[in-house]
Design a protein around this motif. Structure first.
Motif, PDB file in Angstrom:
ATOM      1  N   ARG A 137      39.442  35.460  47.414  1.00 38.50           N
ATOM      2  CA  ARG A 137      40.767  34.991  47.019  1.00 38.50           C
ATOM      3  C   ARG A 137      41.006  33.543  47.428  1.00 38.50           C
ATOM      4  O   ARG A 137      40.701  33.144  48.550  1.00 38.50           O
ATOM      5  CB  ARG A 137      41.861  35.876  47.630  1.00 38.50           C
ATOM      6  CG  ARG A 137      42.027  37.209  46.921  1.00 38.50           C
ATOM      7  CD  ARG A 137      43.136  38.014  47.554  1.00 38.50           C
ATOM      8  NE  ARG A 137      43.424  39.216  46.769  1.00 38.50           N
ATOM      9  CZ  ARG A 137      44.374  39.291  45.835  1.00 38.50           C
ATOM     10  NH1 ARG A 137      45.142  38.237  45.584  1.00 38.50           N
ATOM     11  NH2 ARG A 137      44.577  40.397  45.169  1.00 38.50           N
ATOM     12  N   MET A 138      41.569  32.799  46.475  1.00 37.04           N
ATOM     13  CA  MET A 138      42.019  31.440  46.719  1.00 37.04           C
ATOM     14  C   MET A 138      43.553  31.428  46.706  1.00 37.04           C
ATOM     15  O   MET A 138      44.191  32.476  46.654  1.00 37.04           O
ATOM     16  CB  MET A 138      41.443  30.507  45.657  1.00 37.04           C
ATOM     17  CG  MET A 138      39.934  30.619  45.484  1.00 37.04           C
ATOM     18  SD  MET A 138      38.999  29.977  46.881  1.00 37.04           S
ATOM     19  CE  MET A 138      39.259  28.219  46.648  1.00 37.04           C
ATOM     20  N   LYS A 139      44.147  30.255  46.690  1.00 36.03           N
ATOM     21  CA  LYS A 139      45.605  30.154  46.739  1.00 36.03           C
ATOM     22  C   LYS A 139      46.256  30.706  45.476  1.00 36.03           C
ATOM     23  O   LYS A 139      47.267  31.416  45.544  1.00 36.03           O
ATOM     24  CB  LYS A 139      46.016  28.690  46.952  1.00 36.03           C
ATOM     25  CG  LYS A 139      47.525  28.498  47.137  1.00 36.03           C
ATOM     26  CD  LYS A 139      47.860  27.056  47.439  1.00 36.03           C
ATOM     27  CE  LYS A 139      49.362  26.885  47.641  1.00 36.03           C
ATOM     28  NZ  LYS A 139      49.727  25.484  47.951  1.00 36.03           N
ATOM     29  N   HIS A 140      45.689  30.378  44.301  1.00 33.30           N
ATOM     30  CA  HIS A 140      46.296  30.798  43.038  1.00 33.30           C
ATOM     31  C   HIS A 140      45.367  31.683  42.208  1.00 33.30           C
ATOM     32  O   HIS A 140      45.614  31.881  41.017  1.00 33.30           O
ATOM     33  CB  HIS A 140      46.694  29.574  42.205  1.00 33.30           C
ATOM     34  CG  HIS A 140      47.712  28.700  42.881  1.00 33.30           C
ATOM     35  ND1 HIS A 140      48.994  29.114  43.119  1.00 33.30           N
ATOM     36  CD2 HIS A 140      47.597  27.446  43.393  1.00 33.30           C
ATOM     37  CE1 HIS A 140      49.664  28.147  43.728  1.00 33.30           C
ATOM     38  NE2 HIS A 140      48.841  27.125  43.916  1.00 33.30           N
ATOM     39  N   GLY A 141      44.303  32.209  42.792  1.00 31.55           N
ATOM     40  CA  GLY A 141      43.381  33.028  42.021  1.00 31.55           C
ATOM     41  C   GLY A 141      42.263  33.551  42.899  1.00 31.55           C
ATOM     42  O   GLY A 141      42.417  33.689  44.117  1.00 31.55           O
ATOM     43  N   ALA A 142      41.128  33.824  42.281  1.00 31.36           N
ATOM     44  CA  ALA A 142      39.994  34.369  43.029  1.00 31.36           C
ATOM     45  C   ALA A 142      38.706  34.097  42.272  1.00 31.36           C
ATOM     46  O   ALA A 142      38.681  34.093  41.030  1.00 31.36           O
ATOM     47  CB  ALA A 142      40.167  35.874  43.259  1.00 31.36           C
ATOM     48  N   TRP A 186      38.287  38.508  51.228  1.00 32.54           N
ATOM     49  CA  TRP A 186      37.162  39.154  50.558  1.00 32.54           C
ATOM     50  C   TRP A 186      37.501  40.581  50.143  1.00 32.54           C
ATOM     51  O   TRP A 186      38.153  41.328  50.880  1.00 32.54           O
ATOM     52  CB  TRP A 186      35.937  39.180  51.462  1.00 32.54           C
ATOM     53  CG  TRP A 186      35.238  37.866  51.569  1.00 32.54           C
ATOM     54  CD1 TRP A 186      35.347  36.966  52.582  1.00 32.54           C
ATOM     55  CD2 TRP A 186      34.314  37.316  50.627  1.00 32.54           C
ATOM     56  NE1 TRP A 186      34.559  35.865  52.343  1.00 32.54           N
ATOM     57  CE2 TRP A 186      33.909  36.058  51.134  1.00 32.54           C
ATOM     58  CE3 TRP A 186      33.793  37.745  49.408  1.00 32.54           C
ATOM     59  CZ2 TRP A 186      33.010  35.237  50.469  1.00 32.54           C
ATOM     60  CZ3 TRP A 186      32.895  36.934  48.736  1.00 32.54           C
ATOM     61  CH2 TRP A 186      32.513  35.695  49.263  1.00 32.54           C
ATOM     62  N   GLY A 187      37.046  40.956  48.938  1.00 30.94           N
ATOM     63  CA  GLY A 187      37.202  42.313  48.438  1.00 30.94           C
ATOM     64  C   GLY A 187      35.984  42.723  47.633  1.00 30.94           C
ATOM     65  O   GLY A 187      35.188  41.875  47.191  1.00 30.94           O
ATOM     66  N   LEU A 188      35.819  44.009  47.424  1.00 25.75           N
ATOM     67  CA  LEU A 188      34.698  44.541  46.656  1.00 25.75           C
ATOM     68  C   LEU A 188      35.197  45.684  45.796  1.00 25.75           C
ATOM     69  O   LEU A 188      35.866  46.600  46.296  1.00 25.75           O
ATOM     70  CB  LEU A 188      33.582  45.034  47.573  1.00 25.75           C
ATOM     71  CG  LEU A 188      32.384  45.715  46.886  1.00 25.75           C
ATOM     72  CD1 LEU A 188      31.633  44.709  46.017  1.00 25.75           C
ATOM     73  CD2 LEU A 188      31.458  46.337  47.918  1.00 25.75           C
ATOM     74  N   PHE A 230      42.796  34.221  37.472  1.00 23.34           N
ATOM     75  CA  PHE A 230      44.118  33.741  37.865  1.00 23.34           C
ATOM     76  C   PHE A 230      44.974  34.950  38.244  1.00 23.34           C
ATOM     77  O   PHE A 230      45.012  35.937  37.513  1.00 23.34           O
ATOM     78  CB  PHE A 230      44.791  32.957  36.728  1.00 23.34           C
ATOM     79  CG  PHE A 230      44.062  31.690  36.390  1.00 23.34           C
ATOM     80  CD1 PHE A 230      44.333  30.525  37.098  1.00 23.34           C
ATOM     81  CD2 PHE A 230      43.115  31.659  35.377  1.00 23.34           C
ATOM     82  CE1 PHE A 230      43.670  29.349  36.779  1.00 23.34           C
ATOM     83  CE2 PHE A 230      42.442  30.489  35.062  1.00 23.34           C
ATOM     84  CZ  PHE A 230      42.723  29.324  35.767  1.00 23.34           C
ATOM     85  N   ILE A 231      45.662  34.878  39.346  1.00 20.00           N
ATOM     86  CA  ILE A 231      46.470  35.974  39.859  1.00 20.00           C
ATOM     87  C   ILE A 231      47.921  35.535  39.886  1.00 20.00           C
ATOM     88  O   ILE A 231      48.259  34.504  40.465  1.00 20.00           O
ATOM     89  CB  ILE A 231      46.015  36.396  41.267  1.00 20.00           C
ATOM     90  CG1 ILE A 231      44.545  36.842  41.236  1.00 20.00           C
ATOM     91  CG2 ILE A 231      46.897  37.514  41.805  1.00 20.00           C
ATOM     92  CD1 ILE A 231      43.977  37.158  42.611  1.00 20.00           C
ATOM     93  N   PHE A 232      48.778  36.327  39.250  1.00 16.91           N
ATOM     94  CA  PHE A 232      50.208  35.997  39.186  1.00 16.91           C
ATOM     95  C   PHE A 232      51.019  37.024  39.975  1.00 16.91           C
ATOM     96  O   PHE A 232      50.677  38.183  40.029  1.00 16.91           O
ATOM     97  CB  PHE A 232      50.700  35.985  37.737  1.00 16.91           C
ATOM     98  CG  PHE A 232      49.950  35.000  36.875  1.00 16.91           C
ATOM     99  CD1 PHE A 232      50.288  33.654  36.861  1.00 16.91           C
ATOM    100  CD2 PHE A 232      48.883  35.426  36.087  1.00 16.91           C
ATOM    101  CE1 PHE A 232      49.604  32.761  36.054  1.00 16.91           C
ATOM    102  CE2 PHE A 232      48.187  34.530  35.281  1.00 16.91           C
ATOM    103  CZ  PHE A 232      48.550  33.195  35.280  1.00 16.91           C
TER     104      PHE A 232
END
Length: 207
Positions: free
Chosen positions: A167-172, A141-143, A205-207
């Motif tokens: 956050r998930m495994k490949h994104g948020a 969790w973030g804010l 999506f987070i790379f």
């Protein structure tokens, strides 16, 4: 909730200006995309937001049909003084470009008066400066709180948002709230205030 206020031209040749609140408050469509990249301390981001509204109202002496399309493009450089990316304070500055198309048609009940159509809007380029702060509340969790302002072709634009992310495994997943206030002068030299606020839900999506 999305609101728009318009100082409109005289109806049917009347000599007084009338200020109407909530001329348009029904969402017709919305879309937003955010792309960002950073190294240790420097980065860039770009935002594109589209919001379309359409509405009609029956007022004591006339009927209004309104349509508003707003497109916002932002491009900014980011400086992160902290040690971790996307954590703590970020300062940013860049360009905010706004394209507004506004149409309001006034249909008087009295047949002695003609229908009046207001075509407003235009394109506006501002210099934008702002800051944001991101808390890492847990591993997932973030804010993020963001605030900024811009000046130039507009009479002043203010933006604030609060966004939580999971956050998930490949994104948020992102869930938050955004408030945007734009003061501008249309090509017909009429003053128009546009205020847009409401919840935001999206996936990144987070790379």
């Amino acid at each position: 909730m999305l609101l728009q206020r318009l100082d409109q031209p005289p109806l049917g040749g009347a000599s007084t200006d009338t200020n109407f609140g909530n001329i348009i408050d029904k969402l017709d469509g919305a879309f937003q995309i955010h792309i960002e990249g950073q190294n240790e301390q420097w980065g860039m981001f770009t935002d594109f937001t589209y919001i379309g509204l359409a509405d009609q109202h029956d007022r004591p002496r006339f009927h209004t049909q309104s349509d508003l399309d707003t497109r916002l493009f932002e491009l900014a450089a980011v400086w992160s003084p902290g040690e971790d990316r996307y954590r703590g304070w970020d300062l940013f500055a860049g360009l905010r470009y706004i394209d507004v198309n506004l149409t309001v048609q006034f249909d008087p009940e009295n047949p002695a008066f003609n229908t009046t159509k207001f075509d407003g809007g235009g394109t506006y380029s501002d210099f934008m400066v702002g800051a944001r702060y991101t808390w890492a509340m847990s591993e997932r969790w973030g804010l993020t709180l963001r605030g900024d302002g811009s000046f130039g072709d507009t009479e002043g634009t203010w933006n604030a948002s609060a966004m939580a992310n999971y956050r998930m495994k490949h994104g948020a997943w992102f869930l938050g709230y955004r408030y945007l206030s734009v003061k501008l002068q249309t090509r017909n030299h009429d003053n128009t205030d546009i205020t847009m606020s409401g919840p935001i839900v999206g996936y990144g999506f987070i790379f």
